[in-house]
Structure formats: structure tokens, C-alpha cells
Design a protein around this motif. Structure first.
Motif, PDB file in Angstrom:
ATOM      1  N   PRO A 238       0.817  -1.222   0.000  1.00  0.00           N
ATOM      2  CA  PRO A 238       0.000   0.000   0.000  1.00  0.00           C
ATOM      3  C   PRO A 238       0.848   1.269   0.000  1.00  0.00           C
ATOM      4  N   GLU A 239       1.920   1.246   0.797  1.00  0.00           N
ATOM      5  CA  GLU A 239       2.816   2.411   0.830  1.00  0.00           C
ATOM      6  C   GLU A 239       3.500   2.611  -0.519  1.00  0.00           C
ATOM      7  N   ARG A 240       3.886   1.480  -1.135  1.00  0.00           N
ATOM      8  CA  ARG A 240       4.559   1.571  -2.433  1.00  0.00           C
ATOM      9  C   ARG A 240       3.626   2.129  -3.492  1.00  0.00           C
ATOM     10  N   ALA A 241       2.382   1.672  -3.480  1.00  0.00           N
ATOM     11  CA  ALA A 241       1.399   2.177  -4.448  1.00  0.00           C
ATOM     12  C   ALA A 241       1.192   3.676  -4.263  1.00  0.00           C
ATOM     13  N   ALA A 242       1.064   4.102  -2.999  1.00  0.00           N
ATOM     14  CA  ALA A 242       0.872   5.530  -2.727  1.00  0.00           C
ATOM     15  C   ALA A 242       2.094   6.335  -3.154  1.00  0.00           C
ATOM     16  N   GLU A 243       3.275   5.766  -2.943  1.00  0.00           N
ATOM     17  CA  GLU A 243       4.508   6.466  -3.338  1.00  0.00           C
ATOM     18  C   GLU A 243       4.574   6.642  -4.853  1.00  0.00           C
ATOM     19  N   ILE A 244       4.211   5.603  -5.605  1.00  0.00           N
ATOM     20  CA  ILE A 244       4.223   5.697  -7.074  1.00  0.00           C
ATOM     21  C   ILE A 244       3.194   6.720  -7.544  1.00  0.00           C
ATOM     22  N   ASP A 245       2.006   6.706  -6.926  1.00  0.00           N
ATOM     23  CA  ASP A 245       0.991   7.701  -7.288  1.00  0.00           C
ATOM     24  C   ASP A 245       1.510   9.118  -7.076  1.00  0.00           C
ATOM     25  N   LYS A 246       2.186   9.322  -5.952  1.00  0.00           N
ATOM     26  CA  LYS A 246       2.728  10.648  -5.640  1.00  0.00           C
ATOM     27  C   LYS A 246       3.790  11.059  -6.651  1.00  0.00           C
ATOM     28  N   ARG A 247       4.640  10.108  -7.023  1.00  0.00           N
ATOM     29  CA  ARG A 247       5.692  10.427  -7.992  1.00  0.00           C
ATOM     30  C   ARG A 247       5.106  10.724  -9.375  1.00  0.00           C
TER      31      ARG A 247
END
Length: 436
Positions: A238-247
Motif C-alpha cells: 500500500p505504501e509503495r502504491a501511494a509512493e508511485i501515485d505521488k511520484r
């Protein structure tokens, strides 16, 4: 490794009468014969006790040796097993002598002669002495393998906890994957990795008896590490998905900013063309077109990254975003270069002396350091500095024309300062190493 059962062990149960210590019997004859019979019986009882002690010690040591060979594959462990086998043969020999002596004499016979009782006593005493000596050899062997046994027992003590930790890690990984899927994240690659551990779990459940203690410990450690890695990655999804969305959002914004800034490059180039010679701006001519092409490519790659994120191909999405970041950094630098070029050329056109003095100061500083504590400078220091002085003089002379190449002048002065800095670094390294 299972060791052969000595002959003596098999004979203990087969010879109950040999160790009975005598039964109910009638005594005839004189007191001397009775005394001799009693001496022979005492020798038989002592030999039986020695035999039992030897048999017990051998049984205990067999367990110890089997423990060692089950855990330890070292040459020392192999030698211990060989020595125990040799001792087993020696035990068989002395046990056979003892049993033969017991079978040879019936001490309960009413007509037992005193001379026969004496022979029985002597043979049984000799058998006892040999049993005792072999028991002492066995005890010495037990002391010698003490360290091997200690290590083996330590490994065995690790076995059950290690297997349980591996099983717990697998359960944790499975639970983390279930949580990730509940959040709408497929994690198919992690699921495949977890499934690949299934055969390993089967082997762990089959136990060390089938696969050996060292291999089972190693397998438990491997399963633990991989399962922990899967669990950690699943928990991070979940954190990785949110990080990619932010990037994705950040890089889209940055691409738009670069495209906007690229619009300012053409006016800067027009100013450069109007005021400075072609050598000062020719290398910047392609910046607007290159930047526009880069921005278009970035937009396509951002679309690819978004698709990879939607398909939960996290590694692909991350790799594409890293490429996008590098492309935007290069485009940003190219756009900035035009404005920086104009500012620097403006400054040197108004007052080239400031750049000249800055460069001369760097050279003089390096020259002073090269001469410090010396009558003559080291050629390795003097030669590049002398060449740099000549280079600066030629750059200054180049400003005397009608249309000076100010950019060439700036690149030359910068190169001279870099030379001076390298010489200063070399001098300090030499002195730090005691060479200057």
C-alpha cells in the motif's frame, strides 16, 4: 549413521543364567572346597557387574555417536564414528571371552572340584579385568568426543525452534498477502514466490530424520529469510502504491514546468545572437527543439508508468519513473543553461577583469604553496602551473578582437582554476604522505 550392534549386547538377554549369581544348591565336601566355590562365584559376580557396566556405557555412547554423526559431517565426526566401531569390535572380543568363561563352568554342581573352582575364578577374574580395561578405554573415548557431542546437541537444540520460526514466517507472509489483496493489490509475484516455498515446507515437515539435521537447519533458515522478505514486501505494497501515485503527480507537474520554461529559451537565444559571436551560443541552438522532444517522450513514459501501476507491475513502474526523472533533469539543465550563459556572458563583457583576477589569484595561491619550504618547486607541480599561466595569458589576449569569444574565455579561465586546484590537492597529498 546407524552403528552395528556389538555381539555382547545381543548376548545379554540370551544369557540370564550367566549373571544369576548362583542358585539354590547343596554343598558337599570340606570347607576348603566351599571356600574355593565361593571365590569362583565372587569372581563370576564381579565379572557380571563389569560386563553390565561396559554394556551400559556402550549403549550410552552409541546414542552420543549417533547424535554426532546425524548432525556433524566433519572429518572429526567421521573419525569418532570409526573409533567407536573399533571399540565395538574390542568389546565383542572381551565379551566373548567373558561369556565363554561363564559357560565353561557350572558353579552350582554338587561335585565341583576345588581345582576347577580355582580355574573358574582365575578365568573369570581375567575376563573381568579385560572388561574393566575396555570400559576405561570407552570412558576415555567419551571424554574425547565431549566437544563434538556438545556442538551436536547445540545444533539439535536449534532444530525445533528454527523449524517453528520458519513455519511462523510462512504464516505471516500468507496473512500479509491476504491483507494486501483485501486492499485491492494483486501481489501476484509475491504469491508466486510464496507458492514456491510449498515444497520446502513439505521437506521441513518430513523432518531431520529424513533430510538430516544440517540440511534441515539450512532449509529452515532459507525459508525464514524468504518468507520474511515476502511479508515485508506485502506489507509495503500500500505504501509503495501511494509512493508511485505521488511520484506520477510530481513528475507530471515537473514536465509541465519544464515545458513552460522551455518557452523562455528562444528569447534568450535571440539576445545571445544579437550581442555575442556565434561561438558563444551555437551549442545552445537545439535546446528548444530537444526540450520539446524530451517533454513529449516524458509524457509517453508517464502514461506507461501509470499503466504499470494500474497493473501492479511495481518494479516496471518504478523503473520508468526513474527514467522520466533523469530525462527531466537533463531537460531542466539544458533550459537553465541558456539563461546561465547569457548572465555569465553579460558579466564578463561588462568587466572581464574580475574573472581575470579571480583566476590569477587561484594560480598565485597554488604557486605559493608549491614554493613553501622549497628553494625550487617540484616539476610535477611547477609544470602544470606554468602551462596554466600561459593558457590564461592567451585567453586574455583573445579578448582584444572586435568580436571577442567571451564563452571561450570563460571556459579557459575555468580550466585554469581547475588545474590550480588539482596541483594544490597533489601538493597536500604529497606532504600528508611525507613526500613534500
Amino acid at each position: 549413521m546407524l552403528l552395528p550392534v556389538p555381539l555382547a549386547v545381543g548376548l545379554v538377554a540370551a544369557l540370564p543364567a550367566a549373571f544369576a549369581g548362583g542358585g539354590t544348591r547343596r554343598w558337599f565336601g570340606g570347607g576348603r572346597d566351599e571356600s574355593r566355590r565361593a571365590g569362583a562365584q565372587a569372581a563370576k559376580d564381579a565379572a557380571a557387574a563389569a560386563f553390565y557396566e561396559l554394556d551400559t556405557a556402550q549403549r550410552d555412547l552409541r546414542i552420543s555417536v549417533e547424535t554426532i554423526t546425524a548432525v556433524d559431517g566433519s572429518p572429526d565426526a567421521a573419525r569418532a564414528a570409526e573409533e567407536f566401531t573399533a571399540l565395538g569390535r574390542r568389546i565383542d572380543e572381551v565379551s566373548h571371552r567373558y561369556i565363554t568363561a561363564v559357560d565353561a563352568y557350572d558353579l552350582d554342581r554338587d561335585d565341583l572340584e576345588g581345582s576347577v573352582a580355582n580355574r573358574a575364578r582365575d578365568e573369570l577374574t581375567g575376563a573381568r579385568d579385560e572388561l574393566v580395561r575396555v570400559k576405561e578405554e570407552l570412558d576415555g573415548f567419551g571424554l574425547r568426543i565431549g566437544s563434538l557431542l556438545g556442538r551436536a546437541e547445540t545444533e539439535l537444540a536449534r532444530l525445533a525452534p528454527a523449524v517453528e520460526r520458519a513455519r511462523a514466517a510462512l504464516r505471516g507472509a500468507s496473512e500479509a498477502l491476504d491483507t494486501a489483496r483485501g486492499a485491492g493489490l494483486g501481489a501476484d509475484d509475491l504469491a508466486a514466490r510464496l507458492a514456491a516455498l510449498g515444497p520446502e515446507l513439505t521437506r521441513l515437515n518430513e523432518g531431520a530424520g529424513r533430510h538430516g539435521v544440517p540440511e534441515t537447519l539450512q532449509r529452515a533458515d532459507r525459508v525464514l529469510r524468504e518468507a520474511e522478505a515476502i511479508r515485508t514486501e506485502a506489507e509495503r505494497l500500500p505504501e509503495r502504491a501511494a509512493e508511485i501515485d505521488k511520484r506520477l503527480v510530481s513528475l507530471r507537474t515537473r514536465a509541465q514546468a519544464v515545458a513552460t520554461r522551455a518557452g523562455s529559451v528562444e528569447p534568450v537565444l535571440s539576445e545571445l545572437r544579437r550581442r555575442f559571436s556565434a561561438a558563444c551560443w551555437q551549442d545552445l541552438q537545439q535546446v528548444p527543439e530537444q526540450t520539446a522532444r524530451t517533454v513529449r517522450g516524458v509524457e509517453e513514459k508517464l502514461a506507461d508508468a501509470a499503466r504499470a501501476r494500474d497493473e501492479q507491475r511495481w518494479a516496471d513502474a518504478t523503473a520508468v519513473l526513474s527514467t522520466v526523472r533523469a530525462l527531466l533533469t537533463g531537460a531542466d539543465e539544458a533550459v537553465s543553461a541558456a539563461g546561465d550563459r547569457l548572465r555569465r556572458l553579460d558579466a564578463v563583457a561588462k568587466d572581464p577583469q574580475q574573472e581575470i583576477e579571480r583566476t590569477r589569484f587561484a594560480l598565485r595561491d597554488a604557486q605559493r604553496l608549491a614554493m613553501a619550504g622549497r628553494a625550487t618547486p617540484d616539476p610535477r607541480h611547477a609544470r602544470p602551473l606554468d602551462e596554466a599561466v600561459g593558457r590564461l595569458e592567451r585567453a586574455v589576449t583573445g579578448l582584444e578582437g572586435r568580436h571577442p569569444d567571451y564563452w571561450h574565455f570563460l571556459t579557459e579561465t575555468e580550466a585554469v582554476r581547475e588545474t590550480a586546484a588539482r596541483v594544490v590537492e597533489l601538493i597536500r597529498e604529497d606532504r600528508g604522505a611525507g613526500r613534500g
